[in-house]
Scaffold this motif. Sequence first.
Motif, PDB file in Angstrom:
ATOM      1  N   ARG A  42       0.951  -1.232  -0.255  1.00  0.00           N
ATOM      2  CA  ARG A  42       0.066   0.091  -0.020  1.00  0.00           C
ATOM      3  C   ARG A  42       0.776   1.332   0.129  1.00  0.00           C
ATOM      4  NH1 ARG A  42      -4.646  -1.673   4.674  1.00  0.00           N
ATOM      5  NH2 ARG A  42      -5.264  -3.440   3.547  1.00  0.00           N
ATOM      6  N   ARG A  43       1.927   1.139   0.840  1.00  0.00           N
ATOM      7  CA  ARG A  43       2.745   2.405   1.034  1.00  0.00           C
ATOM      8  C   ARG A  43       3.871   2.015   1.404  1.00  0.00           C
ATOM      9  NH1 ARG A  43       2.725   4.951   6.052  1.00  0.00           N
ATOM     10  NH2 ARG A  43       1.523   3.732   7.681  1.00  0.00           N
ATOM     11  N   THR A  44       4.889   2.990   1.314  1.00  0.00           N
ATOM     12  CA  THR A  44       6.357   2.516   1.869  1.00  0.00           C
ATOM     13  C   THR A  44       6.759   3.375   3.145  1.00  0.00           C
ATOM     14  OG1 THR A  44       7.151   1.968  -0.352  1.00  0.00           O
ATOM     15  CG2 THR A  44       8.746   2.637   1.222  1.00  0.00           C
ATOM     16  N   VAL A  45       7.150   2.841   3.904  1.00  0.00           N
ATOM     17  CA  VAL A  45       7.452   3.360   5.381  1.00  0.00           C
ATOM     18  C   VAL A  45       9.026   3.598   5.206  1.00  0.00           C
ATOM     19  CG1 VAL A  45       7.386   3.398   7.606  1.00  0.00           C
ATOM     20  CG2 VAL A  45       5.462   2.521   6.523  1.00  0.00           C
ATOM     21  N   ASP A  46       9.405   4.708   5.246  1.00  0.00           N
ATOM     22  CA  ASP A  46      10.870   5.198   5.214  1.00  0.00           C
ATOM     23  C   ASP A  46      11.771   4.677   6.402  1.00  0.00           C
ATOM     24  OD1 ASP A  46      10.414   6.664   2.768  1.00  0.00           O
ATOM     25  OD2 ASP A  46      10.094   8.477   3.633  1.00  0.00           O
ATOM     26  N   GLU A  47      12.910   4.104   6.125  1.00  0.00           N
ATOM     27  CA  GLU A  47      13.732   3.460   7.064  1.00  0.00           C
ATOM     28  C   GLU A  47      13.072   2.393   7.880  1.00  0.00           C
ATOM     29  OE1 GLU A  47      15.125   6.795   8.966  1.00  0.00           O
ATOM     30  OE2 GLU A  47      16.062   7.784   7.304  1.00  0.00           O
ATOM     31  N   GLY A  48      14.050   1.830   8.610  1.00  0.00           N
ATOM     32  CA  GLY A  48      13.584   0.698   9.550  1.00  0.00           C
ATOM     33  C   GLY A  48      13.775  -0.657   9.231  1.00  0.00           C
ATOM     34  N   ALA A  49      13.722  -0.990   7.753  1.00  0.00           N
ATOM     35  CA  ALA A  49      13.493  -2.322   7.169  1.00  0.00           C
ATOM     36  C   ALA A  49      14.870  -2.388   6.294  1.00  0.00           C
ATOM     37  CB  ALA A  49      12.482  -2.677   6.485  1.00  0.00           C
ATOM     38  N   GLU A  50      15.763  -3.329   6.590  1.00  0.00           N
ATOM     39  CA  GLU A  50      16.970  -3.553   5.945  1.00  0.00           C
ATOM     40  C   GLU A  50      16.568  -3.937   4.484  1.00  0.00           C
ATOM     41  OE1 GLU A  50      18.260  -3.691   9.950  1.00  0.00           O
ATOM     42  OE2 GLU A  50      16.580  -4.572   8.852  1.00  0.00           O
ATOM     43  N   ILE A  51      15.602  -4.728   4.212  1.00  0.00           N
ATOM     44  CA  ILE A  51      15.084  -4.792   2.761  1.00  0.00           C
ATOM     45  C   ILE A  51      13.672  -4.467   2.501  1.00  0.00           C
ATOM     46  CG2 ILE A  51      14.651  -6.555   0.827  1.00  0.00           C
ATOM     47  CD1 ILE A  51      16.519  -8.484   2.533  1.00  0.00           C
ATOM     48  N   GLY A  52      13.543  -3.238   1.911  1.00  0.00           N
ATOM     49  CA  GLY A  52      12.135  -2.573   1.766  1.00  0.00           C
ATOM     50  C   GLY A  52      11.559  -3.044   0.456  1.00  0.00           C
ATOM     51  N   PRO A  53      10.374  -2.254   0.208  1.00  0.00           N
ATOM     52  CA  PRO A  53       9.411  -2.648  -1.070  1.00  0.00           C
ATOM     53  C   PRO A  53      10.064  -2.412  -2.082  1.00  0.00           C
ATOM     54  CG  PRO A  53       8.159  -1.665   0.787  1.00  0.00           C
ATOM     55  CD  PRO A  53       9.595  -1.467   1.228  1.00  0.00           C
ATOM     56  N   GLU A  54      10.833  -1.339  -2.421  1.00  0.00           N
ATOM     57  CA  GLU A  54      11.520  -1.153  -3.490  1.00  0.00           C
ATOM     58  C   GLU A  54      12.529  -2.149  -4.045  1.00  0.00           C
ATOM     59  OE1 GLU A  54      10.370   1.284  -1.351  1.00  0.00           O
ATOM     60  OE2 GLU A  54       9.106   2.526  -2.605  1.00  0.00           O
ATOM     61  N   GLN A  55      13.233  -2.581  -3.061  1.00  0.00           N
ATOM     62  CA  GLN A  55      14.448  -3.522  -3.481  1.00  0.00           C
ATOM     63  C   GLN A  55      13.659  -4.740  -3.840  1.00  0.00           C
ATOM     64  OE1 GLN A  55      17.081  -3.905  -0.355  1.00  0.00           O
ATOM     65  NE2 GLN A  55      18.256  -5.633  -1.019  1.00  0.00           N
ATOM     66  N   ILE A  56      12.656  -5.138  -2.999  1.00  0.00           N
ATOM     67  CA  ILE A  56      11.837  -6.386  -3.303  1.00  0.00           C
ATOM     68  C   ILE A  56      11.164  -6.214  -4.839  1.00  0.00           C
ATOM     69  CG2 ILE A  56       9.768  -7.916  -2.813  1.00  0.00           C
ATOM     70  CD1 ILE A  56      10.310  -6.888   0.048  1.00  0.00           C
ATOM     71  N   ALA A  57      10.511  -5.018  -4.958  1.00  0.00           N
ATOM     72  CA  ALA A  57      10.138  -5.019  -6.444  1.00  0.00           C
ATOM     73  C   ALA A  57      11.102  -5.035  -7.485  1.00  0.00           C
ATOM     74  CB  ALA A  57       9.244  -3.715  -6.369  1.00  0.00           C
ATOM     75  N   ALA A  58      12.426  -4.357  -7.282  1.00  0.00           N
ATOM     76  CA  ALA A  58      13.447  -4.336  -8.270  1.00  0.00           C
ATOM     77  C   ALA A  58      13.696  -5.760  -8.476  1.00  0.00           C
ATOM     78  CB  ALA A  58      14.323  -3.463  -7.967  1.00  0.00           C
ATOM     79  N   ALA A  59      14.009  -6.742  -7.384  1.00  0.00           N
ATOM     80  CA  ALA A  59      14.281  -7.922  -7.685  1.00  0.00           C
ATOM     81  C   ALA A  59      13.322  -8.768  -8.569  1.00  0.00           C
ATOM     82  CB  ALA A  59      14.380  -8.669  -6.243  1.00  0.00           C
ATOM     83  N   ALA A  60      11.929  -8.339  -8.365  1.00  0.00           N
ATOM     84  CA  ALA A  60      11.163  -9.016  -9.576  1.00  0.00           C
ATOM     85  C   ALA A  60      11.110  -8.336 -10.778  1.00  0.00           C
ATOM     86  CB  ALA A  60       9.618  -9.055  -8.819  1.00  0.00           C
ATOM     87  N   GLY A  61      12.145  -7.473 -11.119  1.00  0.00           N
ATOM     88  CA  GLY A  61      12.029  -6.506 -12.438  1.00  0.00           C
ATOM     89  C   GLY A  61      10.837  -5.625 -12.525  1.00  0.00           C
ATOM     90  N   ARG A  62      10.343  -5.067 -11.425  1.00  0.00           N
ATOM     91  CA  ARG A  62       9.222  -4.173 -11.499  1.00  0.00           C
ATOM     92  C   ARG A  62       9.805  -2.890 -10.708  1.00  0.00           C
ATOM     93  NH1 ARG A  62       3.720  -6.611 -12.745  1.00  0.00           N
ATOM     94  NH2 ARG A  62       4.285  -8.783 -13.224  1.00  0.00           N
ATOM     95  N   THR A  63       8.884  -1.973 -10.590  1.00  0.00           N
ATOM     96  CA  THR A  63       8.792  -0.885  -9.503  1.00  0.00           C
ATOM     97  C   THR A  63       7.654  -0.971  -8.757  1.00  0.00           C
ATOM     98  OG1 THR A  63       7.597   0.624 -11.030  1.00  0.00           O
ATOM     99  CG2 THR A  63       9.953   0.632 -11.108  1.00  0.00           C
ATOM    100  N   MET A  64       7.795  -0.265  -7.402  1.00  0.00           N
ATOM    101  CA  MET A  64       6.143  -0.251  -6.583  1.00  0.00           C
ATOM    102  C   MET A  64       5.233   0.332  -7.394  1.00  0.00           C
ATOM    103  SD  MET A  64       6.737  -2.264  -4.265  1.00  0.00           S
ATOM    104  CE  MET A  64       5.110  -1.865  -3.612  1.00  0.00           C
ATOM    105  N   PRO A  65       5.472   1.503  -8.297  1.00  0.00           N
ATOM    106  CA  PRO A  65       4.166   1.886  -8.835  1.00  0.00           C
ATOM    107  C   PRO A  65       3.688   1.086  -9.745  1.00  0.00           C
ATOM    108  CG  PRO A  65       5.882   3.815  -8.729  1.00  0.00           C
ATOM    109  CD  PRO A  65       6.372   2.523  -8.162  1.00  0.00           C
ATOM    110  N   GLU A  66       4.514   0.217 -10.616  1.00  0.00           N
ATOM    111  CA  GLU A  66       3.822  -0.797 -11.426  1.00  0.00           C
ATOM    112  C   GLU A  66       3.048  -1.803 -10.737  1.00  0.00           C
ATOM    113  OE1 GLU A  66       7.479  -0.343 -14.969  1.00  0.00           O
ATOM    114  OE2 GLU A  66       7.406  -2.067 -13.271  1.00  0.00           O
ATOM    115  N   ILE A  67       3.912  -2.227  -9.670  1.00  0.00           N
ATOM    116  CA  ILE A  67       3.142  -3.362  -8.999  1.00  0.00           C
ATOM    117  C   ILE A  67       1.687  -2.897  -8.573  1.00  0.00           C
ATOM    118  CG2 ILE A  67       2.973  -4.806  -6.702  1.00  0.00           C
ATOM    119  CD1 ILE A  67       6.142  -5.098  -7.250  1.00  0.00           C
ATOM    120  N   ARG A  68       1.404  -1.599  -7.704  1.00  0.00           N
ATOM    121  CA  ARG A  68       0.360  -1.065  -7.346  1.00  0.00           C
ATOM    122  C   ARG A  68      -0.828  -0.736  -8.409  1.00  0.00           C
ATOM    123  NH1 ARG A  68       4.289   2.622  -4.080  1.00  0.00           N
ATOM    124  NH2 ARG A  68       4.403   1.420  -2.202  1.00  0.00           N
ATOM    125  N   ALA A  69      -0.245  -0.501  -9.582  1.00  0.00           N
ATOM    126  CA  ALA A  69      -0.816  -0.176 -10.903  1.00  0.00           C
ATOM    127  C   ALA A  69      -1.693  -1.752 -11.393  1.00  0.00           C
ATOM    128  CB  ALA A  69      -0.087   0.332 -11.900  1.00  0.00           C
TER     129      ALA A  69
END
Length: 412
Positions: A42-69
Amino acid sequence: MADKPKVLLIATRDTKDQEAKYIRECLEEAGVEVVHLDPSIRRTVDEGAEIGPEQIAAAAGRTMPEIRALRHEGKCLEAMIEGALKCVHELDRDVGLSGIIGLGGSMGTVLATRIMQTFPYGLPKVMISTMASGMTRPFVGAKDIVMVNPVCDISGLNSITRSAFRSGALAVAAMAHDYPSGEAGNKPLVTISTLGTTEKCSARIRRSLEEQGFEVMVFHTLGTGGAAMEQIIRERDVAVVIDLSLIEISEYLHGGLCATGPDRGKAALEKGVPTIFAPGNLDFLVAGPLEEARVRFPGKRYHEHNPALTAVRAEAQEFRNDAEHLAGLIRNARGPVAFFVPLQGFSNHDSPDGHLHDPSLPPVFAAHLKQVMPPGVPVIELPLHINDEQFADALVEQAIAFSKNRSEAASQ
């Protein structure tokens, strides 16, 4: 000073930030290093997690806006699972994980347990989940995942949820400090499938093989047991498989409750592990309460095992179906196979003291099996019941011979 064990925390910070922080505090208090994987959608919470949503999305070859879309929770979840798996296994290769703990409702539980199921047996896995009070099989599967019921919804901290979160965290931390433990030794490993109705046979085989210096793992074939055995065979160096209880295969073919699926029986054959088959528990199918069994399997013979389960007598046609399916599996075997058939009965139910005994049927199975079995695979008929000591001893003798041949071939 030794490095602290590293524990992966899987929790979404967009919906469970407070709870995740509390679990992290408990883990760090227990002396482990935490790596937080945050698969928030739903949203990215800045800092606090060593592996965040953007890094996870990138590993899947996508961006978070693309996944939310994608605008479909199931498709979004699959994309995050794809990326998370890549991130987590890269992390494990780099630092070596000693445990995994997850926190979530149905969506978070799907993601976290999909990750856990890709890790080997023995690695501590704890899932704190609102799904833990009932429908756990889709999440646990055949793996050693501990599920903790938080009782309340995962929505803030209270005296109940604090206790559940802390207990889960301390459990995985304690296991992580002890990991790896119970590592495989030098004993050759034998796996055996069984049910209570063939327990006398499997117990004698186990004791005899342990006396001969083998490690023995026994699996209860009620749906998940056979699947677990298949995974162990694929993951570990198994010397011999004794598939004594084939009910999960028959249940798959005929619609019983203990079906495992089409791959049951394939792991050892595809891997080339020496395999001994016996038709344990093919004499009955498992159904629900008696009245339900009468509807599901009309015109059969029934034994009410208990108010929840009914044993339904398998007849000649089921036996022929079983024989053909098993022969088809064995046709693709890459290692030695032997099939032992006890002509006086396949389980406690199929014995003079049982409720579904029919001495005319085991020879039907044996005869059809010999007709359809691939050339070179012996079908050994013995005038014994499956729970007779002599039958167990015959399987032990074959297992020792298979193991000896395997060892000699490996040393050449």
